[in-house]
Design an enzyme around this catalytic site. Structure first.
Site, PDB file in Angstrom:
ATOM      1  N   ALA A   1       0.947  -1.040   0.372  1.00  0.00           N
ATOM      2  CA  ALA A   1      -0.064  -0.233  -0.235  1.00  0.00           C
ATOM      3  C   ALA A   1       0.945   1.338   0.246  1.00  0.00           C
ATOM      4  O   ALA A   1       2.812   0.898   0.459  1.00  0.00           O
ATOM      5  CB  ALA A   1      -0.509   0.068   0.660  1.00  0.00           C
ATOM      6  N   ASP A   2       0.047   2.405  -0.529  1.00  0.00           N
ATOM      7  CA  ASP A   2       0.801   3.881  -0.429  1.00  0.00           C
ATOM      8  C   ASP A   2      -0.303   4.843   0.499  1.00  0.00           C
ATOM      9  O   ASP A   2      -1.521   4.544  -1.120  1.00  0.00           O
ATOM     10  CB  ASP A   2       1.440   3.890  -1.954  1.00  0.00           C
ATOM     11  CG  ASP A   2       2.447   5.206  -1.849  1.00  0.00           C
ATOM     12  OD1 ASP A   2       3.681   5.044  -0.656  1.00  0.00           O
ATOM     13  OD2 ASP A   2       2.393   5.902  -2.388  1.00  0.00           O
TER      14      ASP A   2
END
Length: 198
Positions: free
Chosen positions: A73-74
């Site tokens: 995730a970012d």
């Protein structure tokens, strides 16, 4: 309704916030942070930028765990087409907060779920609109002095002391924290990684 199945999920992130969001649902996770160079991604489009980073993080960790499910995730903060990452200094944090002061901005989080063995991959992104209150110079200086801004995109944490900065949001709250829980759970259910039962 209870969680009756949860295959092990490897989180390609050292974020304590993402870990907590997953664990509070009852999802079994193992932490294995990726070691990609995030600065190497220069895509200007915010949605494509976070999708690419979440994919690269998941892919990087999947090389070490080819039979496991990996979640990368970012999160980024975007204002006036400018992507704000994590501040590198006190001056940087103050500049970011001044830019966000009394304005609307977007928070994008993308996530990638990947399994090399089954050749499965899902990449999605979610946008939340966030509205900051008017901040005095003293409030900004004080908040930066707490140390909270330094490991967070946009130099603030909505789930911590930084809650006082936010007047209103439109969209997913957990997305601003670092993971759009609703969309992640739906994806994990569709991939049969987790199951719920009445």
């Amino acid at each position: 309704m209870k969680l009756i199945k949860s295959e092990k999920l490897i989180l390609a992130s050292k974020s304590p916030r993402r870990k907590k969001l997953l664990e509070q649902i009852g999802i079994r996770i193992e932490i294995s942070p990726s070691n990609i160079d995030e600065e190497a991604v220069s895509i200007k489009n915010p949605e494509k930028h976070v999708k690419e980073l979440s994919f690269l993080k998941a892919k990087n960790v999947a090389l070490s765990y080819p039979e496991s499910w990996i979640l990368g995730a970012d999160t980024i903060v975007v204002i006036q087409d400018q992507i704000l990452g994590k501040p590198q200094s006190k001056t940087d944090a103050i500049a970011m907060l001044n830019k966000l002061n009394h304005c609307k901005h977007s928070v994008y989080t993308a996530f990638c779920v990947i399994n090399q063995k089954t050749d499965s991959m899902v990449v999605k992104s979610v946008e939340t609109k966030v509205y900051f209150k008017y901040l005095t110079d003293q409030e900004i200086q004080w908040y930066v002095g707490t140390g909270e801004p330094f490991d967070k995109a946009g130099a603030y944490g909505i789930q911590g002391i930084g809650a006082f900065l936010v007047k209103q949001i439109s969209g997913s709250y957990s997305n601003v924290v670092g993971l759009p829980v609703c969309e992640v759970v739906e994806t994990l259910m569709n991939l049969n990684i987790i199951q719920f039962k009445d």
